[in-house]
Structures are given as C-alpha cells and as structure tokens.
Design a protein around this motif. Structure first.
Motif, short mmCIF file in Angstrom:
data_model
loop_
_atom_site.label_atom_id
_atom_site.label_comp_id
_atom_site.label_asym_id
_atom_site.label_seq_id
_atom_site.Cartn_x
_atom_site.Cartn_y
_atom_site.Cartn_z
N THR A 90 -5.28 -5.54 6.26
CA THR A 90 -6.08 -4.31 6.18
C THR A 90 -5.65 -3.49 4.97
OG1 THR A 90 -4.53 -3.04 7.54
CG2 THR A 90 -6.24 -4.31 8.70
N ALA B 117 -4.54 -0.54 5.03
CA ALA B 117 -3.28 0.14 5.34
C ALA B 117 -2.09 -0.78 5.15
CB ALA B 117 -3.32 0.67 6.77
N GLU B 118 -2.31 -2.06 5.38
CA GLU B 118 -1.21 -3.02 5.21
C GLU B 118 -1.02 -3.41 3.75
OE1 GLU B 118 -1.28 -5.67 9.25
OE2 GLU B 118 -2.99 -5.86 7.89
N SER C 120 0.81 -1.21 0.00
CA SER C 120 0.00 0.00 0.00
C SER C 120 0.85 1.26 0.00
CB SER C 120 -0.93 0.00 1.22
OG SER C 120 -0.15 -0.04 2.41
N GLU C 121 2.05 1.19 0.53
CA GLU C 121 2.96 2.34 0.53
C GLU C 121 4.38 1.82 0.62
OE1 GLU C 121 3.06 3.50 5.23
OE2 GLU C 121 1.29 4.19 4.10
#
Length: 779
Positions: free
Chosen positions: A115, A117-118, A80-81
């Motif tokens: 999730t 975010a993960e 995700s990032e």
C-alpha cells in the motif's frame, strides 16, 4: 580397435621422483548455487501481475535441481516514512532439499502489492543490497559457490516517497541512482550476477541493461547464454517463461526447446524433452487453479514414474503438488520425450496448464597423454574422452554441437598453458565425431616438478567434472615403451573382452610392468589378466590381455582407462577403456540364422497351403452352374445357382403349369448339388447319389434327365490333370442333348454301363462312384 599407445620417456633405476598420486574422482552431481529472487511489490501491480510473480518465483525455487543450492525471495517497494523497511524478506535463504523446497513453495504466497502507507515505490538499491546481504550471510555454502540475483519489476527506479534518499522529493531519484550504482558495484565485488526481468510498458530498458552489465559476468566460462542480460516482456503472462530461461542461463543449464502449454478442460498430455546428455533435470508444471488439477508423469518408455523414490535407474522427488507450481526433480533422467498427463478433476472449468523441462548435463572426462609423462620442452598429444553421467560416450553430432573442449597445463616454473581440442579426425585426433577430443601441447622448458593437466568443457547446459591428470616429467631417457590395444568392443555378462599388451625393455635388467585400471568407478565387475608382465633385458614381447566380466556384471558402457605402469607406478602406456556390456542374447538371437531359415520355410509353406486352400475353394464353387432339366429329350427348365453360394446348393422339382420346373430349396427333402471331378454329383433326398458328366445328361426321374451348363472352363474343374485338359478344350457352357461340348473317355480308360431304369431317357448313367469324397464324406 580402440588403440592409444604411449611411448614413455621415463627415468632408469634409482630415479628420485615418486609416482604421482592418483587424482580424486569428482562426482557428477550438479554444482550448487545461491540465488535470491527480488520481486517488485509496487502499487502498480495488478492481481494478475502478483499471481504471475508468485508463479515465477516458485518456478525458480522449485525448479532448482541441486539439493545443496540455497534460494530466497525478497519483496520490495519503497520507504514511505522513516522506520518502515523498503523490503520484505518473503522467504529467507533456504537450502533446496526436500523439506526446504516445500517451505519455499509455501512462503512465496507472501508476495503481495504494498500500500501507499507501506511504501509502494520501486527501490532497486534497497532490493539489491538486501539480496547481497542474504547471499553473504547464513553460511553453509563454499566461498566459490556462484551467487545470482534475479530482479522482477513492472516499473523503473522511483523513490520519491522515500525520505531515506533526502528531504527533497525531486532529488531523491538522483540520489537513489547513485546508491544503485554503488549496490551494483558491490554485486560485482561479491561475484554476484544480476539478471533483470521487466514486464509491462513502464520499463526503463536502458536501466535494466546497466544492472545486468554492472554485476558479475563470468559464471559459465564464455557462453553467451550465461552472460547476464535484461529481458522485457509485454505483460506478466510471459514472466514465468522468460525468468526460467534466464535462470537456465545463469545456472549453466538449459530448458527444453519450448514449454508445452494447453487449455485443459478434462485431460491433456503435455510433452517435454530431456536430452541424453542431461544428468539432472526438473519438470516444472504451472497451474491456474491447483486444487482442481492432478498431474501424472511418464518417462520416454511410457512408464509411470513415482513422485518420490527411485525407479528405472533414476531418482525422483516432487514438491509443490498442492500449489500453483509443482516440480518433479529427476536425478539421472531417462533421455527422450516425457509425457505430463494433466487431468482437471471435480468438474472444474478449463484452465491453462504449462510444463517446462529444465536440465543440466555434467560430463565426465578422461584424459590420456602420448607420451604419458612428457619431459620439459617435449610436445605431447592430449586426448579427452567425454561421457555422460550414465557412462554413455557422446558420438551424436547433435549432442556434440556447441561443445568446446580445452585442456590446461599448470605446474611450477611456468605460467599456465591452455590449448583447444577438436574432434575433427585430424592428427592427433583418431576419428571425427567419436567423442574423443584431441590436440597437442608443449611442456614449457622451465617446468619443474609435477605437472597437472585438466580438461575443460563448455556448452549450452553442459558442465565438466574437470578431473586432473597429474604426472612428473622424467629426468632420464626412456628404458620402457609399450602400448595397450583392445580387440573387443562388446561383451556379455560372464564373457571376456580381449586385447594385447606390447612392451619393449631397453634396460640392461629385467623389468616388471603392471596393468592398471583407472576411473572405472562402480563398474569394476571384471578381473584383468595378466596383472603383471615380466620383460627380460632387451626384450620386446606381446602378451594377450583379457578382461573377464562377472556373471552379474551390470550392462552398459564401461568407463575408464587402462595403463601400463612400471615398478614405481609411473605410466608407460595408456588407452581408453571403450567397452559395452550387453545383455546375453536370447534364444532367437543366438539361433538367428536357423530361426531365419525356418521362418522363411514356414512362411513359404503357409503361402503354398493358403494358395492351395484358395484353389480348392475356388474349384468347389458351384455359383457358375446352371442346372438344365430335360423332359423326353427337350429342355424344360433351367436353374442358376445363387451367387456366392459356395460348394453346394439345393433344389426341388415341382410341376408349374403342367410342366416340371426346377426351384431352389434348402429344406431337408431337397436335392443337393456339388462338383465332382469334371461334372456334378447329386444327392437325392433318400440318400442315393448319382453323377452328371460334363456335356451329358443323367436320368433323373421318369421321363426326366438332368444336365448342366457351366460358365467356368473345364480346364479349371477339380481333379483334372494335364491328360484330361486336351479332351475338354472346348469347355464352356454344356448341356445335353445339343450341348456344345461332348466328353469322351481318356484312352485306355475303363468304361462300364449301368442298367437303365425302366422308362428312363437320355444318355446312359455312368457307373456309381465309390471313391471317397475329399471334402464331405457324408455327401
């Protein structure tokens, strides 16, 4: 008779070649594999999906039956990032021994949905790259160890949230597709198979097919079931079953025809089958709530097996007993149907429980040639005998079906040669369906030096030990020829199997031939005689051969070969050693004919005695009797014996309405009636006895006489012989006076009269009987 004779062209004295070194005997242990399970952790997973993925990963890691294999589990989503990893190493590559399988059973619980975010996308390239990295790293396995990747997913490639694939989200999936192609190409280069499994309705089947086809293909020769392929199930409930079938194909193994499944409320018995060809297996049990389930395992003979240790010729090891998946690994399992007894404890609600058997058979192969050392350009008959790890010779058509056997020839001066062998009874095969595969192969004329023959076996769930047969071609004409024959197929411990050795010596000098056993393994519990045979120049001899087994020789098949070898160890002739050591017969088996005759006689006597007993019982029965009371010559009363009363009934005489009447009675003061010869015997209350002949009356009391009627023919009365039947052919109902039948004494019979009581009427009493009653002396 098991006969395989070889006529060998060997060199004469002074030849320069050395005797071939014996090939090492391979073990029958299953081939280890390294595999990694790649598990989708994307956000689309439900809690049921995660539970199914954990169970599926556990089935693979715990169901593996080689303790030398290594297994790992990787969860994957997306990135995700930057700085976050798209993969989670849930279980590092771990050796599947006892301790390792326990660790694998525990660590699979780390599979979870990620999730947003993960990173909860679906990054196939990252997952495959991580799996390949784990398979290459860590060491501990031979370079040739098979490598496998299993991919579980509920979706398709989706990395739109991953900056790793470029700044433009719309182009990230295209970039990831290129990375995926590169990862799959790397898998092929690393000789790693890819087995994809999709579940749910968001699957891109074409994408999964390309993953399976792009990885390494050859693992278990040309078996269709061993070729990587994608599978798709409608939901996660079928993931475990589908993945285990994929694992069996990739593992060159098989599962039982179908898994046993039941909703268990109290207890249930699930059945799984392990065939005779299996040398290793695992019984895998999947439970919904493991804390409430107790499982017990029983072998095909109904014996409870230990969870760890050895028993009944097998070795056992259970892991995962307290988890959702438990697996009983079995080395050398007993063939047949195993019973898995499941009990729900603690008053828990019913739950779904399934059991599946995963197995693999490692066959032992024995090779003999005719001639044993073929020369360049010479055609040789090749025979390969297949036996299981328990030394059982495969002869069952169901077991032989689907097994392909071939032999390859390698050596210097020529390209490898391979030929297929058959068990169809056509020459050079001796008999169809006997487990001996045969064919012919011509040694190339350019062959130079040692030759190596290797048998190859291919079948569903079957692998071969591929032990080589090595020999060196002769450079001179044959001077010795021979054959080895066996007459006995079965022998008992302490017994002797017999055969015959024939040797023809064409040399100008005497030669010595040794009798050598090969590949007999740990069953060498016999001595062979003679071990050497002396053959004079130009002589042809036949020598009896004997194999004497020790008193403690283990029972079962005896594997291996017997060969004749010259002074330098070169083979002259060969034969398969086809013997079965059977337990000594017991007393009944040793004396079967006598026991059989005795049993037949005893059975006949039993039948005769039973018939006689029944006949005597019927002959004593008084239930067909009617007593008739006469007063002053006229009938006063009748009394029918109770139905089914047996051999006796009782009565009394009472006055009823001024007339004497007969009444049934069982008091101590009763009269007792039984049959006697062709009449009745009556015992009075004071112990006296008198008889009532058929068709007549006997004085009973003052003015009274007693007669009887009988619905049974007089011919069936007790004690009547042929001489008496003619006198009573009119038998039937009888009474007196006025009865329909009258009895007369037989010719020459003595008759006596008895003084009548005062006032008695009726026929005279017969003489008192003093003969001993055969069935009641006290009557």
């Amino acid at each position: 008779m098991a006969l395989l004779c070889g006529l060998l062209l060997i060199s004469g004295p002074g030849a320069s070649e050395a005797a071939p070194a014996p090939a090492p005997v391979p073990t029958s242990a299953p081939t280890p594999v390294d595999f990694v399970v790649l598990v989708d952790e994307s956000g689309s997973l439900s809690s049921e999906d995660v539970t199914a993925e954990r169970a599926a990963a556990s089935m693979l890691t715990l169901g593996e039956f080689s303790p030398e294999s290594r297994a790992g589990v990787v969860g994957f989503g997306s990135q995700s990032e930057r700085g976050r990893r798209p993969v989670d190493v849930v279980c590092p590559l771990t050796r599947a021994d006892t301790a390792g399988r326990e660790r694998l059973s525990a660590c699979v619980s780390g599979i979870r949905p990620r999730t947003a975010a993960e990173g909860n996308g679906t990054d196939f390239p990252a997952a495959i790259t991580q799996g390949l990295s784990m398979l290459r790293a860590g060491g501990g396995s031979a370079p040739a160890t098979p490598k496998i990747l299993f991919l579980l997913t509920d979706g398709r490639l989706d990395v739109r949230d991953s900056p790793n694939y470029g700044p433009d989200p719309d182009r990230r999936n295209d970039n990831a597709a290129k990375a995926l192609a590169a990862a799959v190409a790397q898998a092929r280069a690393d000789k790693a198979q890819i087995w994809p499994l999709g579940f749910g309705d968001g699957i891109d089947r074409a994408q999964l097919d390309s993953l399976a086809a792009g990885g390494y293909q050859t693992q278990c020769a040309a078996l269709a079931s061993a070729r990587p392929r994608a599978q798709v199930t409608p939901d996660s409930a079928a993931v475990s079953k589908a993945l285990l079938q994929a694992f069996a194909g990739a593992r060159c193994a098989r599962t039982s025809p179908d898994r046993a499944e039941s909703t268990v409320t109290t207890t249930a018995d699930l059945s799984v089958t392990i065939p005779p060809v299996a040398s290793d297996g695992s019984i895998v049990v999947v439970k919904e709530r493991p804390e409430a389930v107790a499982v017990t395992y029983y072998d095909p003979r109904g014996r409870k097996v230990p969870l760890r240790g050895s028993a009944y010729g097998s070795a056992f090891e259970l892991v995962g007993q307290n988890g959702p998946v438990e697996s009983l690994r079995i080395r050398d399992p007993q063939p047949g149907t195993w019973r898995v007894h499941v009990e729900v404890v603690g008053g828990s609600a019913g739950q779904q429980v399934s059991a599946t058997a995963l197995w693999q058979g490692v066959l032992r192969s024995f090779i003999v040639l005719d001639p044993p050392s073929p020369a360049p350009g010479q055609k040789a008959a090749v025979h390969v005998l297949l036996q299981t790890a328990r030394d059982v010779r495969l002869t069952d058509p169901a077991q032989l079906a689907g097994i392909d056997v071939s032999v390859s020839l390698t050596g210097k001066g020529f390209a490898p040669v391979e030929t297929r062998l058959t068990d169809d009874g056509r020459a050079p095969d001796h008999a169809a369906g006997d487990g001996e595969f045969s064919g012919t192969l011509t040694v190339p004329r350019t062959a130079d030096g040692e030759l190596e023959f290797v048998g190859h076996m291919v079948g569903e769930g079957i692998t071969g030990d591929e032990r080589p047969y090595r020999t060196t071609p002769p450079d001179r004409p044959a001077l010795l020829a021979g054959s080895v024959q066996f007459e006995d197929r079965r022998v008992h411990p302490g017994g002797t199997a017999r055969g015959l050795v024939k040797v023809h010596n064409s040399d100008s000098r005497a030669r010595t031939v040794r009798v050598v056993l090969g590949d007999a393994g740990d069953r060498v519990s016999f001595t062979i005689s003679p071990q050497r045979v002396e053959v004079d120049a130009g002589q042809q001899i036949s020598v009896p051969l004997s194999l004497r087994f020790a008193e403690d020789a283990p029972t079962g098949p005896v594997p291996g070969t017997v060969s004749l070898r010259d002074e330098r160890g070169r083979p002259v002739a060969q034969s398969f050693l086809i013997l079965q050591v059977e337990p000594r017969p017991g007393f009944l088996e040793r004396n079967a004919p006598a026991v059989g005759v005795g049993s037949a006689i005893l059975a006949l006597l039993t039948v005769v005695l039973a018939l006689r007993w029944q006949d005597r019982r019927r002959s004593r029965d008084v239930s067909t009797i009617q007593l008739i009371l006469h007063q002053y010559g006229s009938e006063s009363s009748r009394l029918r014996a109770p139905a089914g009363v047996g051999s006796e009934f009782g009565f009394l005489v009472r006055s009823a309405g001024g007339a004497p009447r007969l009444f049934l009675d069982d008091s101590p003061s009763r009269y007792r009636v039984r049959r006697y010869r062709d009449g009745l015997a009556v015992r009075t209350p004071d112990g006296e006895r008198f008889t009532v002949p058929r068709g007549r009356t006997a004085p009973f009391q003052d003015g009274l006489a007693l007669g009887f009627a009988d619905s049974r023919s007089a011919a069936t009365a007790p004690g009547r012989g042929p001489g008496r039947r003619a006198a009573s052919r009119t038998g039937g109902d009888s009474s007196a006076p006025g009865g329909s039948a009258t009895a007369y004494p037989a010719p020459g019979a003595r008759t006596r009269t008895r003084r009548r009581r005062p006032g008695a009427t009726g026929s005279p009493l017969p003489p008192p009987t003093t003969a001993k009653q055969p069935y009641d002396d006290a009557f």
